[in-house]
Design a protein around this motif. Structure first.
Motif, PDB file in Angstrom:
ATOM      1  N   LEU A 315      51.625   5.869   1.108  1.00 43.83           N
ATOM      2  CA  LEU A 315      51.031   7.128   1.506  1.00 43.83           C
ATOM      3  C   LEU A 315      50.093   7.663   1.126  1.00 43.83           C
ATOM      4  N   ASP A 316      49.740   7.535  -0.283  1.00 49.37           N
ATOM      5  CA  ASP A 316      48.458   7.738  -1.253  1.00 49.37           C
ATOM      6  C   ASP A 316      47.761   6.308  -0.560  1.00 49.37           C
ATOM      7  N   LYS A 317      46.405   6.517  -0.175  1.00 50.52           N
ATOM      8  CA  LYS A 317      45.823   6.152   1.018  1.00 50.52           C
ATOM      9  C   LYS A 317      44.280   5.368  -0.443  1.00 50.52           C
ATOM     10  N   GLY A 318      44.414   5.925  -1.357  1.00 48.07           N
ATOM     11  CA  GLY A 318      43.673   5.560  -2.065  1.00 48.07           C
ATOM     12  C   GLY A 318      42.287   6.735  -3.022  1.00 48.07           C
ATOM     13  N   PHE A 319      41.446   5.829  -3.316  1.00 50.02           N
ATOM     14  CA  PHE A 319      40.905   7.262  -4.096  1.00 50.02           C
ATOM     15  C   PHE A 319      39.215   6.859  -4.077  1.00 50.02           C
ATOM     16  N   ASN A 320      37.990   7.675  -4.183  1.00 48.62           N
ATOM     17  CA  ASN A 320      36.429   7.412  -3.832  1.00 48.62           C
ATOM     18  C   ASN A 320      36.289   7.664  -5.263  1.00 48.62           C
ATOM     19  N   GLN A 321      35.545   7.399  -6.354  1.00 43.98           N
ATOM     20  CA  GLN A 321      34.865   7.652  -7.676  1.00 43.98           C
ATOM     21  C   GLN A 321      33.293   7.570  -7.253  1.00 43.98           C
ATOM     22  N   GLN A 322      32.312   8.410  -7.719  1.00 43.56           N
ATOM     23  CA  GLN A 322      31.014   7.838  -8.464  1.00 43.56           C
ATOM     24  C   GLN A 322      30.874   8.581  -9.904  1.00 43.56           C
ATOM     25  N   LEU A 323      29.998   7.111  -9.791  1.00 49.08           N
ATOM     26  CA  LEU A 323      29.382   7.949 -11.479  1.00 49.08           C
ATOM     27  C   LEU A 323      27.936   7.411 -11.920  1.00 49.08           C
ATOM     28  N   LYS A 324      27.426   8.782 -12.267  1.00 48.53           N
ATOM     29  CA  LYS A 324      25.762   8.864 -12.691  1.00 48.53           C
ATOM     30  C   LYS A 324      25.978   7.876 -13.713  1.00 48.53           C
ATOM     31  N   ILE A 325      24.598   6.935 -14.138  1.00 43.75           N
ATOM     32  CA  ILE A 325      24.018   5.660 -14.908  1.00 43.75           C
ATOM     33  C   ILE A 325      22.945   5.860 -15.327  1.00 43.75           C
TER      34      ILE A 325
END
Length: 424
Positions: A315-325
């Protein structure tokens, strides 16, 4: 009513040409079938229920509702549909043949390749040799059919925008596959587009933002205050306003490739990955390849975006995450960032799709020192990565791979022989 004075707008004779169901049409011709009468579907991983439709012949779309993005399990059993594997190398070869035909009618500077199956041609300078704009369109259409047995639809307009809109909203519905939209036709053509998402450049997210302003049609957009649109949505809002009036001042011969481009990689896995180590192996491979592309373009990224999609059974489709480097093109640092994001947000669900993309791209002219490592370390790391890049360029990606790519979870070696993610 807000109407535009088009007298000072550039007027060119633009063709936007699309090869009907390109992949499916090429496969139909290969099999000796008429591309408009066949029931061919081009599918990646056809031996799996989740196999993805890359293209469907027009009859398949019309009679079965199967289109690009449909899955193997959606295809009715005992149907006339003929499923074939993609042949990407063949499609690239045919695309080159089509482009060669275009160059018989226009100079190279007047040709813009929008995608593998769609192109823009400025035929303003071609009339002395080939006749009116409509006659040129017919000659190109006939030439491609006679030589390659492929059918193309063509939109004609005063600028690339109007030609593209004529193609998408009218030409594909015409029996002869050709439609013309000009500035004088805007009230009867462009303003009648429904829903607003059928307007080139307006996706669901942009449409949602416009709906909140009470704009639910192209006509509404054309009558809204351009100053308000610019205040709310910046230059994009202003551009949308003028596009709603059919105004596009771009000239194909003056086209350029902007420095800021997309760097990323995505893939759909052959099976659900449930072992975190195996997932990390794939992330390492993908991040390594993205970093190599950055280095090849002398670019660095200041933001890493990781997308994880879970199995369709979850049911949970996943995730999108980002990070400044800190700006980098280092494989090691990009891999570390991706693994940090993954380990922080992963919750032991089966994974089926991954994507890595880079943001805040800038192009380096000198060595970029990192505050968190010595200059000697930076220079040594960059030299090592350059050596690896040169070896892979000369002998192929698989000439140097991480040992983890040899494990059961690795995909880089298998995918190295693919073209655009599919069998050549």
């Amino acid at each position: 009513m807000i109407k535009m004075n088009y007298s000072k707008e550039p007027r060119r004779d633009i063709l936007c040409i699309d090869v009907t169901s390109f992949f499916a049409s090429v496969e139909s011709v290969r099999l000796g079938l008429h591309p408009l009468a066949s029931y061919v579907v081009v599918m990646s991983k056809a031996d799996q229920d989740g196999g993805l439709v890359l293209a469907a012949a027009p009859r398949v779309k019309k009679e079965y509702g199967i289109k690009t993005g449909s899955r193997r399990y959606e295809i009715p059993k005992h149907s006339f549909i003929q499923i074939v594997e993609p042949h990407m190398t063949l499609y690239l070869k045919v695309n080159a043949m089509i482009n060669a035909i275009f160059l018989e009618f226009v100079a190279e500077t007047d040709l813009h390749l929008y995608s593998i199956d769609e192109s823009f041609l400025d035929v303003t300078a071609s009339h002395a040799l080939y006749g009116s704009t409509k006659e040129i369109a017919l000659k190109i259409q006939t030439t491609i059919w006679q030589r390659l047995r492929l059918f193309v639809t063509i939109g004609i307009g005063d600028n690339p925008l109007m030609a593209k809109l004529a193609l998408d909203n009218a030409a594909k519905k015409e029996k002869n596959g050709i439609a013309e939209w000009h500035y004088k036709d805007v009230p009867e053509t462009l303003w009648k587009i429904q829903p607003i998402t059928e307007m080139w450049g307006i996706g669901s997210r942009t449409a949602s933002n416009l709906y909140r302003l009470g704009i639910d049609s192209v006509y509404d957009l054309s009558q809204y205050s351009v100053h308000s649109l610019k205040k709310i949505h910046g230059t994009i809002g202003e551009q949308l306003f003028y596009h709603a009036h059919g105004i596009d001042q771009s000239i194909i011969s003056q086209k350029y490739t902007p420095l800021s481009r997309s760097f990323g990689k995505s893939q759909i896995l052959d099976r659900d990955y449930i072992d975190a180590y195996e997932i990390e192996v794939v992330i390492r491979e993908m991040a390594d390849q993205v970093a190599a592309r950055l280095r090849n373009h002398h670019a660095q990224t200041g933001m890493i975006h990781l997308t994880i999609r879970f199995s369709g059974e979850i049911l949970d489709k996943g995730f999108n995450q980002q990070l400044k480097i800190f700006p980098t093109s280092s494989s090691q640092k990009i891999i570390e960032t991706c693994l940090f994001l993954f380990r922080k947000h992963y919750n032991n669900e089966p994974v089926r799709q991954l994507a890595i993309s880079c943001g805040k791209i800038h192009y380096q002219s000198d060595l970029q020192l990192d505050l968190f490592e010595s200059a000697e370390q930076t220079i040594s790391r960059e030299e090592l990565e350059k050596v690896i890049d040169r070896i892979r360029f000369k002998y192929g990606y698989t000439s140097l791979v991480h040992a983890s790519s040899l494990t059961s979870g690795g995909t880089a070696i298998k995918r190295s022989g693919l073209v655009s993610g599919h069998q050549g």
